[in-house]
Design a protein around this motif. Sequence first.
Motif, PDB file in Angstrom:
ATOM      1  N   ARG A 168      -1.964  -7.264   2.102  1.00  0.00           N
ATOM      2  CA  ARG A 168      -2.492  -5.896   1.709  1.00  0.00           C
ATOM      3  C   ARG A 168      -1.522  -4.768   1.574  1.00  0.00           C
ATOM      4  O   ARG A 168      -1.462  -4.133   0.750  1.00  0.00           O
ATOM      5  N   ASN A 169      -0.681  -4.868   2.644  1.00  0.00           N
ATOM      6  CA  ASN A 169       0.259  -3.534   2.731  1.00  0.00           C
ATOM      7  C   ASN A 169       1.117  -3.749   1.572  1.00  0.00           C
ATOM      8  O   ASN A 169       1.722  -2.723   1.028  1.00  0.00           O
ATOM      9  N   GLU A 170       1.876  -4.860   1.159  1.00  0.00           N
ATOM     10  CA  GLU A 170       2.757  -5.219   0.230  1.00  0.00           C
ATOM     11  C   GLU A 170       1.977  -4.671  -1.147  1.00  0.00           C
ATOM     12  O   GLU A 170       2.798  -4.513  -2.271  1.00  0.00           O
ATOM     13  N   LEU A 171       0.849  -5.193  -1.397  1.00  0.00           N
ATOM     14  CA  LEU A 171       0.067  -4.828  -2.781  1.00  0.00           C
ATOM     15  C   LEU A 171       0.124  -3.431  -2.685  1.00  0.00           C
ATOM     16  O   LEU A 171       0.166  -3.032  -3.858  1.00  0.00           O
ATOM     17  N   GLN A 172      -0.238  -2.667  -1.688  1.00  0.00           N
ATOM     18  CA  GLN A 172      -0.665  -1.196  -1.610  1.00  0.00           C
ATOM     19  C   GLN A 172       0.880  -0.383  -2.353  1.00  0.00           C
ATOM     20  O   GLN A 172       0.596   0.510  -2.912  1.00  0.00           O
TER      21      GLN A 172
END
Length: 200
Positions: free
Chosen positions: A160-164
């Motif tokens: 999730r953090n990488e996609l954000q």
Amino acid sequence: MTDLFNEKAKDWDANEMRTMLSSAIGSSILAHVSLHEQMRVMDFGAGTGLISSQVAPLVKKIVAVDISEAMLNKLVAKPELQDKVEIVCQDIIEKPIADNFDLIMSAMSMHHVKDTSKLIQRFSEHLNPGASIALADLDKEDGSFHPEDSEGVFHLGFKRNELQIILEKYGFREVQFVTAHTINKEEKKYPIFLVTATKN
């Protein structure tokens, strides 16, 4: 280009796990996105229209985008979608659509696209200012979700953090993740996220 979903399209909607997942993702989109009757929506990786069917009554128009002609043929045959949905069979990374949207939604399609960054850039380019995205896919998993011989799977889910970070790079703000559904398969749990965000 070979249609990897040509055979799968025939009984796609008969799979109980798939219909439950689509129902959960659709419900999550309805709960987290403000839809209105003037809205123009792109359903990316629309498949047979399991998500479009839930959103169509609440918006003006849906453009269903997919690279599988077989899947789109299933979608367009559904009576409830015939007046609301236009189908576009093309790869928008290679050939963008000459149209802008108020919402781009997608369910379980991003892991089939090799270049996530380019895809998010395309989404941004296809959106009106202030428009929204609602994208559902797998949380990062160990590779056991798809059968070993699955073609066209480029990502084992997403962190999730990488996609954000990618979303923010292309001008999305108010990025929010929720868990839309969890698939229980062979004693393993596979969470499915829905990420919503607004284009600057």
